[in-house]
Design a protein around this motif. Structure first.
Motif, short mmCIF file in Angstrom:
data_model
loop_
_atom_site.label_atom_id
_atom_site.label_comp_id
_atom_site.label_asym_id
_atom_site.label_seq_id
_atom_site.Cartn_x
_atom_site.Cartn_y
_atom_site.Cartn_z
N MET A 1 0.86 -1.21 0.00
CA MET A 1 0.00 0.00 0.00
C MET A 1 0.88 1.24 0.00
SD MET A 1 -3.43 0.93 0.51
CE MET A 1 -4.07 -0.60 1.22
N ARG A 2 0.69 2.09 -1.01
CA ARG A 2 1.45 3.33 -1.09
C ARG A 2 0.92 4.36 -0.10
NH1 ARG A 2 3.70 4.14 -7.05
NH2 ARG A 2 3.57 1.89 -7.17
N ALA A 3 1.80 5.23 0.37
CA ALA A 3 1.39 6.21 1.37
C ALA A 3 0.47 7.26 0.76
CB ALA A 3 2.62 6.89 1.94
N ALA A 4 -0.45 7.77 1.60
CA ALA A 4 -1.31 8.86 1.16
C ALA A 4 -0.46 10.09 0.87
CB ALA A 4 -2.35 9.16 2.22
N GLY A 5 -0.90 10.89 -0.06
CA GLY A 5 -0.16 12.11 -0.38
C GLY A 5 0.78 11.93 -1.53
N GLY A 6 1.07 10.69 -1.90
CA GLY A 6 1.95 10.43 -3.02
C GLY A 6 1.27 10.56 -4.36
N GLY A 7 0.00 10.90 -4.33
CA GLY A 7 -0.73 11.03 -5.59
C GLY A 7 -1.09 9.67 -6.14
N LEU A 8 -1.66 9.69 -7.30
CA LEU A 8 -2.13 8.44 -7.89
C LEU A 8 -1.52 8.22 -9.27
CD1 LEU A 8 -5.87 8.52 -6.76
CD2 LEU A 8 -4.10 6.96 -5.97
N THR A 9 -0.29 8.70 -9.44
CA THR A 9 0.43 8.46 -10.69
C THR A 9 1.28 7.21 -10.53
OG1 THR A 9 0.49 10.83 -11.13
CG2 THR A 9 2.00 9.47 -12.38
N VAL A 10 1.11 6.28 -11.45
CA VAL A 10 1.76 4.98 -11.35
C VAL A 10 2.61 4.73 -12.59
CG1 VAL A 10 1.32 2.50 -11.19
CG2 VAL A 10 -0.17 4.10 -9.98
N GLY A 11 3.82 4.31 -12.38
CA GLY A 11 4.70 3.97 -13.50
C GLY A 11 4.32 2.62 -14.09
N VAL A 12 4.28 2.56 -15.43
CA VAL A 12 3.89 1.31 -16.08
C VAL A 12 4.89 0.90 -17.18
CG1 VAL A 12 1.42 1.51 -15.58
CG2 VAL A 12 2.33 2.61 -17.63
N ALA A 13 6.12 1.42 -17.07
CA ALA A 13 7.13 1.11 -18.10
C ALA A 13 7.31 -0.40 -18.25
CB ALA A 13 8.46 1.77 -17.74
N ASP A 14 7.32 -1.11 -17.13
CA ASP A 14 7.50 -2.58 -17.16
C ASP A 14 6.40 -3.27 -17.96
OD1 ASP A 14 5.75 -1.67 -15.12
OD2 ASP A 14 5.87 -3.60 -14.10
N LEU A 15 5.16 -2.76 -17.79
CA LEU A 15 4.03 -3.37 -18.50
C LEU A 15 4.08 -3.07 -19.99
CD1 LEU A 15 1.09 -2.61 -16.03
CD2 LEU A 15 2.28 -4.76 -16.35
N LEU A 16 4.43 -1.81 -20.32
CA LEU A 16 4.43 -1.41 -21.73
C LEU A 16 5.44 -2.21 -22.55
CD1 LEU A 16 4.07 2.46 -21.27
CD2 LEU A 16 2.34 0.87 -22.13
N ARG A 17 6.50 -2.64 -21.87
CA ARG A 17 7.52 -3.40 -22.58
C ARG A 17 7.02 -4.78 -22.99
NH1 ARG A 17 11.33 -0.95 -19.10
NH2 ARG A 17 11.12 -2.63 -17.61
N ARG A 18 6.06 -5.30 -22.23
CA ARG A 18 5.66 -6.69 -22.49
C ARG A 18 4.14 -6.86 -22.49
NH1 ARG A 18 8.66 -10.65 -18.58
NH2 ARG A 18 9.01 -8.82 -17.25
N PRO A 19 3.50 -6.78 -23.66
CA PRO A 19 2.05 -7.01 -23.74
C PRO A 19 1.68 -8.35 -23.12
CG PRO A 19 2.88 -6.18 -25.84
CD PRO A 19 4.08 -6.46 -24.97
N GLY A 20 0.56 -8.36 -22.40
CA GLY A 20 0.13 -9.59 -21.74
C GLY A 20 0.54 -9.63 -20.27
N GLN A 21 1.54 -8.82 -19.94
CA GLN A 21 2.02 -8.73 -18.56
C GLN A 21 0.96 -8.02 -17.69
OE1 GLN A 21 5.00 -9.89 -17.77
NE2 GLN A 21 5.92 -8.69 -16.12
N TRP A 22 0.82 -8.42 -16.45
CA TRP A 22 -0.08 -7.69 -15.57
C TRP A 22 0.47 -7.65 -14.15
CZ3 TRP A 22 -2.23 -10.27 -11.39
CH2 TRP A 22 -2.18 -11.66 -11.45
N ARG A 23 -0.02 -6.72 -13.37
CA ARG A 23 0.32 -6.69 -11.95
C ARG A 23 -0.82 -6.04 -11.19
NH1 ARG A 23 3.72 -1.80 -13.09
NH2 ARG A 23 2.99 -0.21 -11.63
N GLU A 24 -0.83 -6.30 -9.88
CA GLU A 24 -1.87 -5.71 -9.05
C GLU A 24 -1.32 -4.53 -8.29
OE1 GLU A 24 -3.29 -9.14 -6.96
OE2 GLU A 24 -4.79 -9.53 -8.50
#
Ligand SMILES: [Zn+2]
Ligand SMILES: [Zn+2]
Length: 170
Positions: A1-24
């Motif tokens: 769980m990310r801390a409050a105040g960090g906003g809701l911007t999430v990096g997805v570089a790992d996902l973009l590199r590999r279609p079909g990849q997922w994470r929670e």
């Protein structure tokens, strides 16, 4: 769980590199201005997101739920009401988004704040009830009929007929 105040911007570089990849992702952040007529998310209360991020061709599909506490006033008896809402989320972020249908990637990140905001605003009740069968306030004397019976006549008198009754007594 990310801390409050960090906003809701999430990096997805790992996902973009590999279609079909997922994470929670489980996220939590303060989102301002979550208010409708009748209810609001109280100041300082974070919004939670439980999401599955899945890489598709040139984009990311975000699926899951958001949850937030809310407070309001019962529309019948005016007592304070508080509860927690949950709302479904299904969004697609793309490099080349389709206007009105998918959202734009920010480089290799996605901004989930507008997603959470829209989902919560849609789910906040406009006219909350403290319970489904709330008896409300007596329209004549203001007694809370959930706790006390008043002596006022209970049948609703059509104001037009009430006027005729007055005439007869004159
Ligand atoms: Zn009520
Ligand atoms: Zn009454």
């Amino acid at each position: 769980m990310r801390a409050a105040g960090g906003g809701l911007t999430v990096g997805v570089a790992d996902l973009l590199r590999r279609p079909g990849q997922w994470r929670e992702e489980s996220l939590e952040a303060l989102v301002d201005g979550l208010r409708v007529t009748g209810s609001e998310v109280p100041e300082g209360a974070p919004v939670h997101l439980d999401l599955r991020l899945e890489s598709v061709n040139e984009g990311v599909v975000v699926k899951g739920t958001t949850a937030a506490p809310w407070v309001g006033e019962c529309r019948r008896c005016l007592r304070p009401v508080e509860a927690t809402l949950t709302a479904p989320i299904l969004e697609v972020f793309e490099i080349s988004p389709t206007e009105g249908e998918t959202r734009s990637l920010l480089g290799t990140s996605i901004d989930l704040e507008p997603v959470a905001r829209e989902a919560v605003l849609l789910e906040l009740p406009l006219a909350p009830l403290c319970r489904d069968d709330c008896a409300g306030l007596c329209p004549q004397c203001g007694t809370d009929r959930n706790s006390t019976d008043c002596a006022c006549p209970t049948d609703d008198v059509d104001p037009r007929w009430a006027g005729l009754n007055d005439l007869r007594f004159e």
